[in-house]
Design a protein around this motif. Structure first.
Motif, PDB file in Angstrom:
ATOM      1  N   UNK A 161      -7.075  -6.317  -2.197  1.00 47.55           N
ATOM      2  CA  UNK A 161      -6.913  -6.723  -0.797  1.00 47.55           C
ATOM      3  C   UNK A 161      -7.419  -5.643   0.145  1.00 47.55           C
ATOM      4  N   UNK A 162      -7.180  -4.390  -0.198  1.00 47.61           N
ATOM      5  CA  UNK A 162      -7.654  -3.301   0.647  1.00 47.61           C
ATOM      6  C   UNK A 162      -9.175  -3.235   0.660  1.00 47.61           C
ATOM      7  N   UNK A 163      -9.820  -3.493  -0.460  1.00 47.53           N
ATOM      8  CA  UNK A 163     -11.287  -3.501  -0.494  1.00 47.53           C
ATOM      9  C   UNK A 163     -11.843  -4.658   0.338  1.00 47.53           C
ATOM     10  N   UNK A 164     -11.204  -5.809   0.282  1.00 49.04           N
ATOM     11  CA  UNK A 164     -11.654  -6.945   1.088  1.00 49.04           C
ATOM     12  C   UNK A 164     -11.443  -6.671   2.577  1.00 49.04           C
ATOM     13  N   UNK A 165     -10.365  -5.937   2.915  1.00 46.42           N
ATOM     14  CA  UNK A 165     -10.142  -5.583   4.316  1.00 46.42           C
ATOM     15  C   UNK A 165     -11.247  -4.673   4.827  1.00 46.42           C
ATOM     16  N   UNK A 166     -11.679  -3.722   4.013  1.00 40.56           N
ATOM     17  CA  UNK A 166     -12.774  -2.844   4.420  1.00 40.56           C
ATOM     18  C   UNK A 166     -14.092  -3.601   4.513  1.00 40.56           C
ATOM     19  N   UNK A 167     -14.255  -4.615   3.670  1.00 43.29           N
ATOM     20  CA  UNK A 167     -15.483  -5.416   3.739  1.00 43.29           C
ATOM     21  C   UNK A 167     -15.545  -6.253   5.016  1.00 43.29           C
ATOM     22  N   UNK A 168     -14.402  -6.473   5.661  1.00 45.19           N
ATOM     23  CA  UNK A 168     -14.381  -7.230   6.914  1.00 45.19           C
ATOM     24  C   UNK A 168     -14.862  -6.398   8.103  1.00 45.19           C
ATOM     25  N   UNK A 169     -15.227  -5.152   7.852  1.00 47.19           N
ATOM     26  CA  UNK A 169     -15.688  -4.261   8.925  1.00 47.19           C
ATOM     27  C   UNK A 169     -17.127  -3.833   8.662  1.00 47.19           C
ATOM     28  N   UNK A 181      -2.333   2.192   7.869  1.00 44.09           N
ATOM     29  CA  UNK A 181      -0.941   2.600   7.624  1.00 44.09           C
ATOM     30  C   UNK A 181       0.034   1.682   8.360  1.00 44.09           C
ATOM     31  N   UNK A 182      -0.303   1.270   9.565  1.00 44.76           N
ATOM     32  CA  UNK A 182       0.563   0.352  10.306  1.00 44.76           C
ATOM     33  C   UNK A 182       0.591  -1.037   9.682  1.00 44.76           C
ATOM     34  N   UNK A 183      -0.419  -1.370   8.901  1.00 48.58           N
ATOM     35  CA  UNK A 183      -0.514  -2.692   8.281  1.00 48.58           C
ATOM     36  C   UNK A 183      -0.067  -2.680   6.819  1.00 48.58           C
ATOM     37  N   UNK A 184       0.489  -1.567   6.344  1.00 44.56           N
ATOM     38  CA  UNK A 184       0.760  -1.411   4.915  1.00 44.56           C
ATOM     39  C   UNK A 184       1.813  -2.399   4.416  1.00 44.56           C
ATOM     40  N   UNK A 186       2.507  -5.406   5.611  1.00 45.60           N
ATOM     41  CA  UNK A 186       1.934  -6.745   5.578  1.00 45.60           C
ATOM     42  C   UNK A 186       1.003  -6.933   4.388  1.00 45.60           C
ATOM     43  N   UNK A 187       0.341  -5.880   3.940  1.00 41.22           N
ATOM     44  CA  UNK A 187      -0.591  -5.963   2.818  1.00 41.22           C
ATOM     45  C   UNK A 187       0.059  -5.621   1.479  1.00 41.22           C
ATOM     46  N   UNK A 188       1.349  -5.341   1.474  1.00 38.13           N
ATOM     47  CA  UNK A 188       2.025  -5.017   0.226  1.00 38.13           C
ATOM     48  C   UNK A 188       1.620  -3.672  -0.347  1.00 38.13           C
ATOM     49  N   UNK A 189       1.282  -2.719   0.513  1.00 37.09           N
ATOM     50  CA  UNK A 189       0.889  -1.385   0.068  1.00 37.09           C
ATOM     51  C   UNK A 189       2.109  -0.469   0.054  1.00 37.09           C
ATOM     52  N   UNK A 190       2.171   0.466  -0.885  1.00 33.48           N
ATOM     53  CA  UNK A 190       3.277   1.437  -0.871  1.00 33.48           C
ATOM     54  C   UNK A 190       3.161   2.386   0.309  1.00 33.48           C
ATOM     55  N   UNK A 325       0.002  -7.090  17.885  1.00 32.80           N
ATOM     56  CA  UNK A 325      -0.330  -5.711  18.210  1.00 32.80           C
ATOM     57  C   UNK A 325      -1.098  -5.041  17.072  1.00 32.80           C
ATOM     58  N   UNK A 326      -0.715  -5.312  15.841  1.00 30.18           N
ATOM     59  CA  UNK A 326      -1.452  -4.755  14.705  1.00 30.18           C
ATOM     60  C   UNK A 326      -2.812  -5.426  14.547  1.00 30.18           C
ATOM     61  N   UNK A 327      -2.859  -6.707  14.824  1.00 25.43           N
ATOM     62  CA  UNK A 327      -4.130  -7.408  14.736  1.00 25.43           C
ATOM     63  C   UNK A 327      -5.125  -6.886  15.764  1.00 25.43           C
TER      64      UNK A 327
END
Length: 470
Positions: A161-169, A181-184, A186-190, A325-327
C-alpha cells in the motif's frame, strides 16, 4: 420618487444570473447538462453514526497515549503497544495535567470519561502512595494488543500500500515523511514504520536527507501494481452483470455511485451524471505533467482524474476513510483543487463527508461504495481488531463491577472532582447509579446468567490486588 422608480427596475443581469445559479443548486432544477459546481451536503445517518462511535475511540486512544507517556516519557513511540500496557498505572493528577495541556480536556472531563467506560479504564487508590491512579483494564489492553498483532501480520500488505501511495505522486514518486506519518493509522502502518519498513527495505524505499520518502523501482513488483481499484471493480461488475445489449463504452470509465437518502436527482442532473460517467480520463498512476490543459475538455478530464486519485487513495486505506485535513496534505500530488471540500461535495454519489466529531471541526471522507448500511463490506484483520475496541467502549457500564471499583477509589473522589465539592457531586452522580445497580444484582436475578458472568469477569479485571505491579 427616485426610490420608487428604482424599486420597479429589473435586477441587473449579474444578480439575476447569481440568483438563477443558487436556485439551480438548491433544487437541481437547472436545464444544464453539466454537473453543478456547488452542491449542498446531504446527510447520511449511517456514516454519521460511525463517527459518533469514533468520538469515543479517539478520546480513548488519546488518553491511552498520554497514560503511556506519563508512565515513561523517554520511551519510544509504540513501546508498550504490543503488550504490557495494561500493567502501566500512573497518578490521575499527572494524567489530568497532560490532558489539559495536550488535549485541552479538563481533568474532570477526563475522569468522567473514564468512569463512564469502566471496561476500558480503572481508577483506584494506590495501596502505597495513597493517591488516585489510573490504568487500562486487561480487556482494553488485550484489544490494543490484538490490533498491534494484526498490523504486524499484515506488514507485507502495508508495504504494498505504501508503494502504491508513492506511485500516486508522479513523476518523481516522492512524498514527505511527516505527511505519511499522519496517515499511518489509516494505512495500517506501525508507529515506527520509518525504521521498520522504510529503513529496513532499502531495495523498495529511500529516505532522503530533506525528509522525503522516494520509491525505488523493483523487478519483484506485481504487474498489476499500477492498476486502480476502481478499474478492478469495474471489470468485475462488467463481467458479472453485462447483458448482450449493454455497450462497453458506458462502463469503461464509469464510477460506482450511490447517492445519499434524500438527494434530489432531476432529469437534467441525471443526464449530466451519465455524460460525466462516459468521459475518458487518464489513470491516477500516469504522469500527466506534460499534458496541454488549455482546452475545456482537457480540464474536465483532469478533474475526473483527480476524482480517480482520491478514490484510489481511499481504497488503499484500511477502513476506506480518512480525514479531509489529512487528504489535503496530498492535494498537490493527487491534482486536487484548492477548495477540496467543494470539490468532493460535487461528487456525493462517490464520496461522503461527515462533520461529526470535534464540534464540527473534523471532516471525515468516506468511500461510499465500500460501505453498506454503515458496515464495511470488505473487512480485514485490522478493522476487526478495531471493532473490538468499539464494542468495549459501547459496552454498558451495568455489566461491570462498579461497586468494587468505586470502593477501591477511596478518597480519590475529591482528587477526581478537583476538590471536596466536585468529589461530592461525582459521588452523587455515579454512586447513586452504582447503588441501584448493586440492588439489582443482589436482588436475585438468576435468569440472566450472561450479565452475572460479565460482571464477574469485569470484577476480576478491576481487582485492586491485581492492579499494583512493581
Amino acid at each position: 420618487m427616485l426610490r420608487r422608480i428604482l424599486a420597479f427596475r429589473p435586477p441587473p443581469p449579474r444578480a439575476a444570473a447569481a440568483a438563477l445559479v443558487g436556485g439551480a443548486n438548491a433544487g437541481y432544477s437547472s436545464k444544464s447538462t453539466s454537473l453543478p459546481q456547488k452542491q449542498k451536503r446531504v446527510r447520511d445517518h449511517a456514516f454519521d453514526g460511525i463517527m459518533e462511535v469514533q468520538k469515543r475511540v479517539r478520546r480513548f486512544l488519546a488518553l491511552h497515549a498520554l497514560l503511556l507517556y506519563a508512565a515513561s516519557p523517554t520511551a519510544p513511540s509504540g513501546a508498550f503497544s504490543a503488550g504490557g500496557s495494561g500493567a502501566v498505572s500512573v497518578s490521575f493528577s499527572r494524567l489530568g495535567a497532560l490532558s489539559r495541556r495536550q488535549l485541552r480536556l479538563s481533568p474532570l472531563d477526563a475522569g468522567q470519561f473514564m468512569l463512564r467506560h469502566p471496561h476500558a479504564f480503572h481508577l483506584f487508590l494506590h495501596p502505597v502512595h495513597r493517591i488516585l491512579h489510573v490504568r487500562l483494564t486487561p480487556r482494553a489492553a488485550a484489544a490494543l494488543r490484538l490490533e498491534a498483532d494484526a498490523i504486524t501480520s499484515l506488514r507485507p500488505a502495508a508495504i504494498l500500500r505504501l508503494r502504491k501511495l508513492l506511485l500516486l505522486a508522479p513523476p518523481h514518486h516522492r512524498l514527505r515523511l511527516e505527511n505519511i506519518h499522519l496517515l499511518r493509522r489509516d494505512f495500517g502502518l506501525p508507529d515506527d514504520f520509518a525504521d521498520s519498513i522504510i529503513q529496513s527495505n532499502p531495495a523498495l524505499f529511500r529516505l532522503t536527507p530533506d525528509g522525503f520518502v522516494e520509491l525505488v523501482p523493483s523487478p519483484d513488483d506485481p504487474p498489476d501494481l499500477t492498476v486502480a481499484a476502481v478499474e478492478r471493480s469495474r471489470e468485475r461488475h462488467y463481467r458479472e452483470h453485462r447483458s448482450p445489449g449493454d455497450g462497453e463504452e458506458d462502463a469503461r470509465f464509469a464510477f460506482p455511485t450511490r447517492f445519499p437518502p434524500g438527494f434530489k436527482i432531476g432529469k437534467y442532473f441525471r443526464i449530466a451524471v451519465w455524460k460525466w460517467q462516459r468521459l475518458p480520463y487518464a489513470s491516477p498512476y500516469a504522469d500527466v505533467s506534460g499534458h496541454d490543459l488549455r482546452s475545456l475538455e482537457a480540464q474536465r478530464r483532469m478533474e475526473k482524474r483527480a476524482v480517480a486519485a482520491v478514490h484510489e487513495l481511499l481504497s488503499l486505506t484500511v477502513e476506506k476513510r480518512t480525514t479531509l485535513e489529512r487528504l489535503a496534505l496530498f492535494r498537490d500530488a493527487l491534482g486536487v483543487p484548492k477548495k477540496i471540500k467543494e470539490f468532493l461535495l460535487k461528487y456525493q454519489g462517490i464520496f461522503y463527508i461527515s462533520t461529526r466529531g470535534n464540534q464540527g471541526k473534523l471532516h471525515t471522507v468516506f468511500l461510499r461504495e465500500a460501505y453498506y448500511k454503515g458496515e464495511l463490506l470488505d473487512s480485514n484483520e485490522i478493522h476487526d481488531a478495531r471493532r473490538k475496541q468499539e464494542e468495549l467502549l459501547l459496552m454498558s457500564p451495568e455489566k461491570a463491577n462498579l461497586d468494587r471499583m468505586f470502593t477501591s477509589m477511596g478518597r480519590g473522589w475529591d482528587e477526581l472532582g478537583g476538590g471536596r465539592r466536585g468529589g461530592a457531586e461525582l459521588r452523587e452522580k455515579f454512586l447513586g447509579d452504582a447503588g441501584g445497580l448493586k440492588r439489582k444484582i443482589c436482588g436475585g436475578d438468576d435468569d440472566d446468567d450472561d450479565d452475572d458472568d460479565d460482571g464477574a469477569d469485569s470484577g476480576e479485571d478491576s481487582g485492586v490486588e491485581s492492579l499494583y505491579i512493581e
